[in-house]
Design a protein around this motif. Structure first.
Motif, PDB file in Angstrom:
ATOM      1  N   THR A 163       0.827  -1.205   0.000  1.00  0.00           N
ATOM      2  CA  THR A 163       0.000   0.000   0.000  1.00  0.00           C
ATOM      3  C   THR A 163       0.863   1.259   0.000  1.00  0.00           C
ATOM      4  N   ILE A 164       0.208   2.385  -0.141  1.00  0.00           N
ATOM      5  CA  ILE A 164       0.918   3.666  -0.114  1.00  0.00           C
ATOM      6  C   ILE A 164       1.479   3.966   1.268  1.00  0.00           C
ATOM      7  N   PHE A 165       1.158   3.140   2.245  1.00  0.00           N
ATOM      8  CA  PHE A 165       1.692   3.326   3.598  1.00  0.00           C
ATOM      9  C   PHE A 165       3.010   2.583   3.807  1.00  0.00           C
ATOM     10  N   ASP A 166       3.474   1.878   2.774  1.00  0.00           N
ATOM     11  CA  ASP A 166       4.754   1.167   2.800  1.00  0.00           C
ATOM     12  C   ASP A 166       5.853   2.126   2.348  1.00  0.00           C
ATOM     13  N   GLN A 167       6.936   2.212   3.096  1.00  0.00           N
ATOM     14  CA  GLN A 167       8.041   3.129   2.761  1.00  0.00           C
ATOM     15  C   GLN A 167       8.683   2.797   1.425  1.00  0.00           C
ATOM     16  N   LYS A 168       8.535   1.579   0.938  1.00  0.00           N
ATOM     17  CA  LYS A 168       9.134   1.175  -0.339  1.00  0.00           C
ATOM     18  C   LYS A 168       8.223   1.450  -1.533  1.00  0.00           C
ATOM     19  N   PHE A 169       7.016   1.931  -1.273  1.00  0.00           N
ATOM     20  CA  PHE A 169       6.062   2.210  -2.343  1.00  0.00           C
ATOM     21  C   PHE A 169       6.373   3.562  -2.976  1.00  0.00           C
ATOM     22  N   SER A 170       6.365   3.614  -4.298  1.00  0.00           N
ATOM     23  CA  SER A 170       6.489   4.894  -4.999  1.00  0.00           C
ATOM     24  C   SER A 170       5.659   4.818  -6.277  1.00  0.00           C
ATOM     25  N   LEU A 171       5.221   5.984  -6.739  1.00  0.00           N
ATOM     26  CA  LEU A 171       4.324   6.018  -7.883  1.00  0.00           C
ATOM     27  C   LEU A 171       4.359   7.401  -8.527  1.00  0.00           C
ATOM     28  N   PRO A 172       4.529   7.468  -9.854  1.00  0.00           N
ATOM     29  CA  PRO A 172       4.397   8.761 -10.536  1.00  0.00           C
ATOM     30  C   PRO A 172       2.955   9.243 -10.426  1.00  0.00           C
ATOM     31  N   VAL A 173       2.791  10.503 -10.093  1.00  0.00           N
ATOM     32  CA  VAL A 173       1.458  11.090  -9.966  1.00  0.00           C
ATOM     33  C   VAL A 173       1.430  12.446 -10.661  1.00  0.00           C
ATOM     34  N   ARG A 174       0.233  12.946 -10.828  1.00  0.00           N
ATOM     35  CA  ARG A 174       0.026  14.310 -11.313  1.00  0.00           C
ATOM     36  C   ARG A 174      -0.948  14.971 -10.353  1.00  0.00           C
ATOM     37  N   PHE A 175      -0.910  16.296 -10.339  1.00  0.00           N
ATOM     38  CA  PHE A 175      -1.808  17.011  -9.440  1.00  0.00           C
ATOM     39  C   PHE A 175      -2.201  18.346 -10.031  1.00  0.00           C
ATOM     40  N   GLY A 176      -3.339  18.847  -9.592  1.00  0.00           N
ATOM     41  CA  GLY A 176      -3.797  20.172  -9.992  1.00  0.00           C
ATOM     42  C   GLY A 176      -4.339  20.234 -11.402  1.00  0.00           C
ATOM     43  N   GLU A 177      -4.852  21.402 -11.748  1.00  0.00           N
ATOM     44  CA  GLU A 177      -5.456  21.631 -13.059  1.00  0.00           C
ATOM     45  C   GLU A 177      -4.462  21.496 -14.206  1.00  0.00           C
ATOM     46  N   ARG A 178      -3.207  21.825 -13.950  1.00  0.00           N
ATOM     47  CA  ARG A 178      -2.191  21.764 -15.010  1.00  0.00           C
ATOM     48  C   ARG A 178      -1.473  20.425 -15.077  1.00  0.00           C
ATOM     49  N   ALA A 179      -1.924  19.461 -14.307  1.00  0.00           N
ATOM     50  CA  ALA A 179      -1.352  18.112 -14.305  1.00  0.00           C
ATOM     51  C   ALA A 179       0.156  18.131 -14.071  1.00  0.00           C
ATOM     52  N   ALA A 180       0.580  18.821 -13.021  1.00  0.00           N
ATOM     53  CA  ALA A 180       1.999  18.895 -12.677  1.00  0.00           C
ATOM     54  C   ALA A 180       2.473  17.531 -12.180  1.00  0.00           C
ATOM     55  N   ASP A 181       3.718  17.218 -12.464  1.00  0.00           N
ATOM     56  CA  ASP A 181       4.296  15.925 -12.092  1.00  0.00           C
ATOM     57  C   ASP A 181       4.856  15.933 -10.682  1.00  0.00           C
ATOM     58  N   ALA A 182       4.774  14.757 -10.044  1.00  0.00           N
ATOM     59  CA  ALA A 182       5.393  14.534  -8.739  1.00  0.00           C
ATOM     60  C   ALA A 182       5.603  13.036  -8.588  1.00  0.00           C
ATOM     61  N   LEU A 183       6.340  12.666  -7.563  1.00  0.00           N
ATOM     62  CA  LEU A 183       6.530  11.262  -7.230  1.00  0.00           C
ATOM     63  C   LEU A 183       5.951  11.035  -5.846  1.00  0.00           C
ATOM     64  N   LEU A 184       4.987  10.142  -5.756  1.00  0.00           N
ATOM     65  CA  LEU A 184       4.434   9.770  -4.462  1.00  0.00           C
ATOM     66  C   LEU A 184       5.415   8.806  -3.807  1.00  0.00           C
ATOM     67  N   VAL A 185       5.825   9.113  -2.592  1.00  0.00           N
ATOM     68  CA  VAL A 185       6.682   8.238  -1.807  1.00  0.00           C
ATOM     69  C   VAL A 185       5.875   7.800  -0.599  1.00  0.00           C
ATOM     70  N   GLY A 186       5.725   6.488  -0.459  1.00  0.00           N
ATOM     71  CA  GLY A 186       4.900   5.939   0.594  1.00  0.00           C
ATOM     72  C   GLY A 186       5.519   6.043   1.977  1.00  0.00           C
ATOM     73  N   GLY A 187       4.714   5.692   2.959  1.00  0.00           N
ATOM     74  CA  GLY A 187       5.101   5.704   4.355  1.00  0.00           C
ATOM     75  C   GLY A 187       3.864   5.963   5.195  1.00  0.00           C
ATOM     76  N   LEU A 188       4.029   6.006   6.500  1.00  0.00           N
ATOM     77  CA  LEU A 188       2.875   6.279   7.358  1.00  0.00           C
ATOM     78  C   LEU A 188       2.239   7.618   7.027  1.00  0.00           C
ATOM     79  N   SER A 189       3.047   8.560   6.555  1.00  0.00           N
ATOM     80  CA  SER A 189       2.549   9.849   6.064  1.00  0.00           C
ATOM     81  C   SER A 189       3.043  10.010   4.632  1.00  0.00           C
ATOM     82  N   PRO A 190       2.312   9.479   3.630  1.00  0.00           N
ATOM     83  CA  PRO A 190       2.767   9.557   2.236  1.00  0.00           C
ATOM     84  C   PRO A 190       3.025  11.001   1.811  1.00  0.00           C
ATOM     85  N   LYS A 191       4.030  11.178   0.938  1.00  0.00           N
ATOM     86  CA  LYS A 191       4.423  12.512   0.488  1.00  0.00           C
ATOM     87  C   LYS A 191       4.483  12.577  -1.033  1.00  0.00           C
TER      88      LYS A 191
END
Length: 117
Positions: free
Chosen positions: A24-52
């Protein structure tokens, strides 16, 4: 693996005879390319108890509350994950990060749905 088939929570990483292992996204080894906002900006989701959300370019306008969604071939494109929370990064940094706000608590998860592609 989703909540109600709408919110991405993780993926099956191993299938055994009588059970499957889910990361799950709560695993520190989990990562996933994501987009956010109206302009579909790129980010990398890094898992953990508090995903970032990490690797956010400094030039990108980041608004707290913007929707974050999947942008990986491994998942349906645009599947909701959460929203952008508090943003951090000093003026000397070229990249920023943000907390990923979720509409649920990990302790509240009792039943999940599996999407088959």
């Amino acid at each position: 693996v989703t909540v109600d088939g709408k919110l991405l929570v993780g993926q099956i990483v191993e299938v055994l005879e009588n059970k499957s292992v889910v990361q799950t996204i709560f695993d520190q080894k989990f990562s996933l390319p994501v987009r956010f906002g109206e302009r579909a900006a790129d980010a990398l989701l890094v898992g953990g108890l508090s995903p970032k959300l990490t690797l956010i370019e400094k030039s990108v306008d980041v608004e707290e509350g913007a929707a974050a969604y999947s942008a990986s071939r491994e998942f349906p494109y645009g599947m909701a994950i959460g929203t952008v929370g508090a943003i951090s990064g000093s003026s000397g940094d070229s990249l920023r990060k943000a907390v990923l706000n979720l509409s649920y608590q990990i302790d509240d998860l009792r039943e999940l749905a599996i999407l088959i592609q």
